[in-house]
Design an enzyme around this catalytic site. Structure first.
Site, PDB file in Angstrom:
ATOM      1  CG  ASP A  43      -1.817   1.158   1.362  1.00  0.00           C
ATOM      2  OD1 ASP A  43      -2.218   1.702   0.312  1.00  0.00           O
ATOM      3  OD2 ASP A  43      -2.147   1.533   2.494  1.00  0.00           O
ATOM      4  CG  ASP A  99      -2.609   1.892   6.621  1.00  0.00           C
ATOM      5  OD1 ASP A  99      -2.772   1.659   5.405  1.00  0.00           O
ATOM      6  OD2 ASP A  99      -2.986   2.944   7.165  1.00  0.00           O
TER       7      ASP A  99
END
Length: 206
Positions: A8, A173
């Site tokens: 990410d 996350d």
């Protein structure tokens, strides 16, 4: 055996500062920016931009109407970049190290053309390098036309890259994103926004 790592962007490679982004959009005159901006997925025109349903220029026009005044491209860019708190050097160093060790590094991000105009520029790391210099492939929601946690986004990356889920580590996350990736057969790692994951990642690569 893990051969590929999908990262990410916000919250992993760069540290996010959502309150600052909200503050900047509110300064532009979008009073309810706190209701429109989310840490993981955006609503309204913000979400449409990140899903590729409207262009950066469309967003500027729509945001101007919300603000009640004409906003420039740079106004919008400055506000979006409020999300980018820092780009920790330790993260960039380990990306280079992982590539040297033979892992294929892929970016999979819910993002938009404003953010990526900076991320893919030589201003990104403070040393004249764009994020492209640290990764092998980049997939952005606004270009693919779908956002995490949709399985379609993950499937698109796996098929395009011709990689197997079982040989892939996904680092994000967002708990919802990680849950979907895990269901698809990927190994997953969910560090908190801004946490130092550069040592612990090796526990997931063994």
């Amino acid at each position: 055996m893990i051969k590929n790592i999908i990262f990410d962007l916000g919250g992993v490679i760069i540290t996010l500062d959502q309150p600052e982004a909200i503050r900047r959009f509110q300064q532009l005159g979008i009073a309810d920016a706190d209701q429109r901006l989310n840490a993981y997925t955006q609503g309204g025109i913000f979400g449409l931009l990140e899903e590729g349903k409207i262009s950066a220029e469309d967003f500027r026009t729509e945001a101007s109407q919300l603000a009640g005044r004409e906003l420039t491209y740079n106004d919008c860019l400055h506000a979006w970049l409020g999300y980018a708190k820092e780009v920790p050097q330790r993260n960039l160093d380990v990306l280079r190290k992982l590539r040297q060790e033979g892992y294929r590094l892929i970016l999979l991000s819910n993002t938009n053309p404003y953010m990526m105009s900076w991320v893919r520029s030589t201003a990104f790391d403070g040393h004249g390098h764009a994020i492209d210099d640290y990764l092998d492939a980049i997939y952005c929601s606004y270009q693919v036309g779908v956002m995490k946690p949709s399985t379609d986004f993950f499937h698109h990356v796996l098929v395009t890259e011709k990689v197997m889920a079982a040989e892939t580590l996904f680092v994000d996350d967002g708990a919802r994103n990680v849950a979907v990736a895990s269901q698809m057969g990927m190994r997953t790692f969910c560090p908190e926004n801004g946490a130092d994951w550069t040592t612990k990642i090796y526990e997931y690569l063994r």
